[in-house]
Design a protein around this motif. Sequence first.
Motif, PDB file in Angstrom:
ATOM      1  N   GLN A   1      -2.554 -15.887  44.838  1.00 43.88           N
ATOM      2  CA  GLN A   1      -2.549 -14.410  45.399  1.00 43.88           C
ATOM      3  C   GLN A   1      -2.003 -14.327  46.942  1.00 43.88           C
ATOM      4  OE1 GLN A   1      -6.602 -13.016  44.531  1.00 43.88           O
ATOM      5  NE2 GLN A   1      -5.924 -11.929  42.682  1.00 43.88           N
ATOM      6  N   TRP A   2      -2.668 -15.481  47.456  1.00 45.23           N
ATOM      7  CA  TRP A   2      -2.243 -15.605  48.712  1.00 45.23           C
ATOM      8  C   TRP A   2      -0.647 -15.997  48.852  1.00 45.23           C
ATOM      9  CZ3 TRP A   2      -4.169 -14.956  53.537  1.00 45.23           C
ATOM     10  CH2 TRP A   2      -5.726 -15.049  53.420  1.00 45.23           C
ATOM     11  N   VAL A   3      -0.126 -16.875  47.976  1.00 51.17           N
ATOM     12  CA  VAL A   3       1.076 -17.073  48.062  1.00 51.17           C
ATOM     13  C   VAL A   3       1.878 -16.084  47.788  1.00 51.17           C
ATOM     14  CG1 VAL A   3       3.010 -18.410  46.865  1.00 51.17           C
ATOM     15  CG2 VAL A   3       0.877 -19.684  47.285  1.00 51.17           C
ATOM     16  N   LYS A   4       1.484 -15.051  46.972  1.00 49.25           N
ATOM     17  CA  LYS A   4       2.453 -13.966  46.445  1.00 49.25           C
ATOM     18  C   LYS A   4       2.404 -12.794  47.704  1.00 49.25           C
ATOM     19  CE  LYS A   4       2.544 -10.748  42.341  1.00 49.25           C
ATOM     20  NZ  LYS A   4       1.810 -10.047  41.407  1.00 49.25           N
ATOM     21  N   ARG A   5       0.994 -12.988  48.446  1.00 47.45           N
ATOM     22  CA  ARG A   5       1.175 -11.883  49.727  1.00 47.45           C
ATOM     23  C   ARG A   5       2.398 -12.540  50.776  1.00 47.45           C
ATOM     24  NH1 ARG A   5      -3.884 -10.749  53.270  1.00 47.45           N
ATOM     25  NH2 ARG A   5      -4.975 -11.306  51.484  1.00 47.45           N
ATOM     26  N   CYS A   6       2.431 -13.816  50.896  1.00 46.91           N
ATOM     27  CA  CYS A   6       3.233 -14.245  52.071  1.00 46.91           C
ATOM     28  C   CYS A   6       4.666 -14.198  51.580  1.00 46.91           C
ATOM     29  CB  CYS A   6       2.585 -15.804  52.159  1.00 46.91           C
ATOM     30  SG  CYS A   6       1.024 -15.523  52.974  1.00 46.91           S
ATOM     31  N   GLN A   7       5.194 -14.109  50.429  1.00 43.23           N
ATOM     32  CA  GLN A   7       6.539 -14.077  50.137  1.00 43.23           C
ATOM     33  C   GLN A   7       7.302 -13.109  50.808  1.00 43.23           C
ATOM     34  OE1 GLN A   7       6.734 -13.745  45.816  1.00 43.23           O
ATOM     35  NE2 GLN A   7       6.011 -15.948  45.701  1.00 43.23           N
ATOM     36  N   GLY A   8       6.653 -11.846  51.243  1.00 45.58           N
ATOM     37  CA  GLY A   8       7.312 -10.836  51.969  1.00 45.58           C
ATOM     38  C   GLY A   8       8.442 -10.169  51.019  1.00 45.58           C
ATOM     39  N   LYS A   9       9.501  -9.449  51.714  1.00 49.48           N
ATOM     40  CA  LYS A   9      10.101  -8.803  51.045  1.00 49.48           C
ATOM     41  C   LYS A   9      11.461  -9.588  50.378  1.00 49.48           C
ATOM     42  CE  LYS A   9      10.118  -4.450  53.868  1.00 49.48           C
ATOM     43  NZ  LYS A   9      10.765  -3.414  54.498  1.00 49.48           N
ATOM     44  N   LYS A  10      11.833  -9.146  49.252  1.00 48.11           N
ATOM     45  CA  LYS A  10      12.881  -9.698  48.521  1.00 48.11           C
ATOM     46  C   LYS A  10      14.451  -9.411  49.469  1.00 48.11           C
ATOM     47  CE  LYS A  10      10.926 -10.509  43.994  1.00 48.11           C
ATOM     48  NZ  LYS A  10      10.995  -9.957  42.822  1.00 48.11           N
ATOM     49  N   ILE A  11      15.015 -10.587  49.620  1.00 47.15           N
ATOM     50  CA  ILE A  11      16.335 -10.334  50.137  1.00 47.15           C
ATOM     51  C   ILE A  11      17.398  -9.849  49.207  1.00 47.15           C
ATOM     52  CG2 ILE A  11      18.262 -11.306  51.672  1.00 47.15           C
ATOM     53  CD1 ILE A  11      15.900 -13.158  52.903  1.00 47.15           C
TER      54      ILE A  11
END
Length: 125
Positions: free
Chosen positions: A8-18
């Motif tokens: 869940q931490w990793v998912k939140r840190c991914q940010g917006k998709k380019i």
Amino acid sequence: MSRPNISQWVKRCQGKKITKIKSVGLKGCPQKKGVCLRVFICSPKKPNSARRKVVKVRLSNKIRLTAYIPGQVHRLQEHSQVLVRGGRIPDLPGVKYRLVRNKFDLDGLSGRKTGRSKYGTKKGD
């Protein structure tokens, strides 16, 4: 209150998709004006067979690209002014742009009944 787990931490840190820009030559503009350098004919990829009308264009920002001429007939020559928009031609490799009909030197199609807005035809023609 529970803490988030690692995924869940990793998912939140991914940010917006380019998102990848497909019409790079237009530099973010919807259309660009250009000058024809060469008008020629291409043949499409394997299952299809035709004579597709294509033009090499130098845009106002000095970028050179190949664009497709939609419709049956045209009177384009070298040094003609055209308006280029995005939109690739699936069976022509490397052609990612189309010309806008009824703008500058590229006339609209006369006698067209359906899909008139794509080919620059008025209701009465």
